[in-house]
Design a protein around this motif. Structure first.
Motif, PDB file in Angstrom:
ATOM      1  N   ARG A  53      12.589  11.252   5.175  1.00  0.00           N
ATOM      2  CA  ARG A  53      12.129  10.150   4.795  1.00  0.00           C
ATOM      3  C   ARG A  53      11.314   9.490   5.882  1.00  0.00           C
ATOM      4  N   ALA A  54       9.866   9.219   5.685  1.00  0.00           N
ATOM      5  CA  ALA A  54       9.194   8.686   6.629  1.00  0.00           C
ATOM      6  C   ALA A  54       8.002   7.862   5.763  1.00  0.00           C
ATOM      7  N   PRO A  55       7.357   6.790   6.529  1.00  0.00           N
ATOM      8  CA  PRO A  55       6.377   6.413   5.763  1.00  0.00           C
ATOM      9  C   PRO A  55       5.131   7.139   5.239  1.00  0.00           C
ATOM     10  N   ASP A  56       4.615   7.115   3.916  1.00  0.00           N
ATOM     11  CA  ASP A  56       3.720   8.072   3.620  1.00  0.00           C
ATOM     12  C   ASP A  56       2.573   8.218   4.431  1.00  0.00           C
TER      13      ASP A  56
ATOM     14  N   HIS B  50       3.663  12.423  15.033  1.00  0.00           N
ATOM     15  CA  HIS B  50       3.672  11.412  13.875  1.00  0.00           C
ATOM     16  C   HIS B  50       4.956  10.897  13.480  1.00  0.00           C
ATOM     17  N   GLY B  51       5.765  11.138  14.096  1.00  0.00           N
ATOM     18  CA  GLY B  51       7.109  10.480  13.849  1.00  0.00           C
ATOM     19  C   GLY B  51       7.561  10.993  12.689  1.00  0.00           C
ATOM     20  N   VAL B  52       7.465  12.349  12.193  1.00  0.00           N
ATOM     21  CA  VAL B  52       8.221  12.631  10.881  1.00  0.00           C
ATOM     22  C   VAL B  52       9.020  13.780  11.361  1.00  0.00           C
ATOM     23  N   SER B  53      10.456  13.516  10.815  1.00  0.00           N
ATOM     24  CA  SER B  53      11.493  14.333  10.972  1.00  0.00           C
ATOM     25  C   SER B  53      11.508  15.575   9.965  1.00  0.00           C
ATOM     26  N   ILE B  54      11.825  16.640  10.592  1.00  0.00           N
ATOM     27  CA  ILE B  54      11.778  17.824   9.564  1.00  0.00           C
ATOM     28  C   ILE B  54      13.392  18.050   8.949  1.00  0.00           C
TER      29      ILE B  54
ATOM     30  N   PRO C  76       0.916  -1.162   0.028  1.00  0.00           N
ATOM     31  CA  PRO C  76      -0.006   0.043   0.004  1.00  0.00           C
ATOM     32  C   PRO C  76       0.804   1.128  -0.005  1.00  0.00           C
ATOM     33  N   MET C  77       0.311   2.383  -0.572  1.00  0.00           N
ATOM     34  CA  MET C  77       1.120   3.557  -0.526  1.00  0.00           C
ATOM     35  C   MET C  77       1.501   3.971   0.775  1.00  0.00           C
ATOM     36  N   GLY C  78       0.586   3.912   1.759  1.00  0.00           N
ATOM     37  CA  GLY C  78       1.019   4.193   3.075  1.00  0.00           C
ATOM     38  C   GLY C  78       1.968   3.661   3.770  1.00  0.00           C
ATOM     39  N   GLU C  79       2.606   2.666   3.320  1.00  0.00           N
ATOM     40  CA  GLU C  79       3.952   1.838   3.757  1.00  0.00           C
ATOM     41  C   GLU C  79       5.116   2.299   2.910  1.00  0.00           C
ATOM     42  N   THR C  80       4.998   3.044   1.851  1.00  0.00           N
ATOM     43  CA  THR C  80       5.925   3.595   1.095  1.00  0.00           C
ATOM     44  C   THR C  80       6.790   4.707   1.669  1.00  0.00           C
ATOM     45  N   ILE C  81       8.089   4.743   1.693  1.00  0.00           N
ATOM     46  CA  ILE C  81       8.841   5.457   2.399  1.00  0.00           C
ATOM     47  C   ILE C  81       9.169   6.708   1.354  1.00  0.00           C
ATOM     48  N   THR C  82       8.812   7.845   1.789  1.00  0.00           N
ATOM     49  CA  THR C  82       9.140   8.972   0.828  1.00  0.00           C
ATOM     50  C   THR C  82       9.117  10.426   1.771  1.00  0.00           C
ATOM     51  N   ARG C  83       9.430  11.552   0.898  1.00  0.00           N
ATOM     52  CA  ARG C  83       9.640  12.765   1.494  1.00  0.00           C
ATOM     53  C   ARG C  83       8.370  13.794   0.990  1.00  0.00           C
TER      54      ARG C  83
END
Length: 461
Positions: free
Chosen positions: A427-430, A403-407, A372-379
């Motif tokens: 990079r983080a899960p979509d 939400h565990g997203v680094s800036i 699923p797209m939600g599991e894709t690692i992206t930015r």
């Protein structure tokens, strides 16, 4: 000057075999070709069969005999016959009859799902190999076509279905079959690439750039298949199927188009020395257990080779274990380029008819799942319209952290009512990135999430 293709007479027979004699006086039976469709691509195929007839005979090892051309409207036959310099008797509106006429090869350039699928299956049942440019059908039901080709011992070739004249599918299917492909990344739709290129070059908005593309013939009357990403998604499904030896359909592909890309987004990309491209991305997971297939606009740095691909050109990167990075570039659409790919396939399958044997069939042994797209690692790149008051940046940063997203970088533009924050993430899960954006939209300190776009490569801060 070439003598032109071998054309069957009204009785379906060749009137003179003298020109078909080869070494030792042996008479080679012609390869009988039926053509479904005589639009822009089909017309060019017929032209090339005429102008290159002698050379094609030498390359195949036998003459190519055009036994029929199927068209939808009978009233256009006289005009089309005169345009191409062929007898009207060569044309028919009965496609179903043509594919059962004893063709050795059927070339399908009518597009769409039906009647193309039924005609192809009927052609195979009657012993014909098939050359197709039908990306939509192959992406939706390629497995059925492959199974029919295997059952009836015929070829299925479709180089023209993706990237026009660019030799791309056969390298994946044959040349790189001994390698492990990790990623396929590319621009596979010329219309959207033209639109985005013009937006970057002129500062125009999407609507103005689309109008220009339509005026120049790059966009269809209904451009939705292109600008909404459906065309690119079908091509991505085909590429992923070949690259990762798994069945991938268009329904498996995450898809976003370019209709929401604004002039402001383009300006922001320019400020970060980047450009926006509609990308098809097919990638193997690090552990090799799943594949991701997606189509969406993305910011890429100007240093990336794809950033310089302008106008209606296509370009595709293939990253493989042994080969490293390989790039394919050229014209991805149009009558001439697409006909070039069709004729290349026609020569290949005609050779098989002459000497025996078949080309490669379906390779789906890996049976990898599409994640699923939600599991894709992206930015993400995110532009926020924010209130100008103390603590806003801290609140925004807290939402990302929750939400565990680094800036990676954050920049502020303007003051007071014109204040905006531009954030580029690591990079983080979509799914985490999407949840962060949804959270930001609920915050009092954020007046609007002005823009959200995925990022490929390292942007300048």
């Amino acid at each position: 000057m070439s003598a032109g293709p071998v054309l069957a007479g009204p009785d379906g027979r060749i009137p003179d075999m003298s020109a078909q004699r080869r070494k030792g006086g042996e008479v080679m039976a012609p390869i009988r070709v039926g053509l479904l469709g005589c639009g822009v691509v089909g017309t060019e195929v017929v032209r090339q069969l005429q102008t290159q007839a002698d050379d094609l005979t030498q390359r195949v090892g036998a003459p190519l005999e055009l036994v029929g051309i199927a068209v939808r409207r009978a009233k256009r036959i006289p005009e089309k016959a005169a345009e191409l310099g062929v007898p009207e008797s060569l044309f028919t509106t009965d496609s179903a009859e043509l594919v059962t006429r004893g063709c050795d090869v059927v070339v399908e350039v009518i597009g769409g799902i039906e009647p193309a699928r039924s005609l192809i299956l009927s052609a195979m049942e009657h012993g014909a190999s098939v050359v197709s440019a039908n990306k939509a059908l192959l992406a939706e039901d390629g497995a059925t076509l492959y199974a029919a080709a295997e059952k009836h011992g015929v070829d299925l070739y479709y180089e023209a279905a993706v990237a026009g004249a660019i030799p791309l599918l056969r390298p994946l299917r044959e040349s790189m079959v001994g390698d492990q492909v990790h990623r396929v990344l590319g621009i596979v739709n010329g219309t959207t690439n033209f639109i985005l290129s013009r937006m970057h070059e002129t500062g125009a908005g999407f609507t103005e750039a689309l109008e220009e593309a339509s005026a120049l013939g790059y966009a269809e009357a209904d451009p939705s298949a292109d600008v909404e990403g459906f065309d690119a998604a079908a091509k991505a499904a085909i590429l992923a199927s070949l690259a990762f030896h798994s069945r991938v359909t268009a329904a498996d592909v995450y898809r976003e188009g370019i209709t929401e890309v604004s002039a402001a987004d383009v300006a922001s990309a320019r400020d970060m020395n980047s450009v926006i491209k509609l990308l098809a991305i097919c990638e193997l997971s690090p552990d090799g257990s799943t594949i991701g297939v997606r189509v969406h606009p993305a910011m890429i740095p100007r240093s990336h080779p794809l950033a310089g691909v302008g106008d209606a050109f296509n370009a595709v990167f293939v990253e493989a274990e042994a080969a490293g990075q390989v790039m394919f570039y050229g014209r991805g659409a149009g009558g001439g380029p697409t006909a070039s790919a069709v004729l290349g396939d026609l020569v290949a399958v005609a050779r098989h008819k002459v000497v025996g044997g078949r080309g490669p069939g379906e390779s789906a042994y890996a049976q990898l799942a599409v994640r699923p797209m939600g599991e894709t690692i992206t930015r993400y790149y995110i532009c926020l319209d924010v209130a100008e008051k103390p603590g806003v940046l801290a609140q925004v940063a807290a939402a990302f952290a929750e939400h565990g997203v680094s800036i990676q970088t954050v920049r502020q533009h303007g003051h007071a009512d014109d204040a905006t924050l531009v954030v580029v993430t690591h990079r983080a899960p979509d799914s985490a990135l999407a949840a962060t954006v949804a959270h930001l939209r609920t915050m009092d300190a954020v007046r609007a999430v002005a823009s959200v776009m995925r990022v490929e490569g390292d942007l300048e801060s």
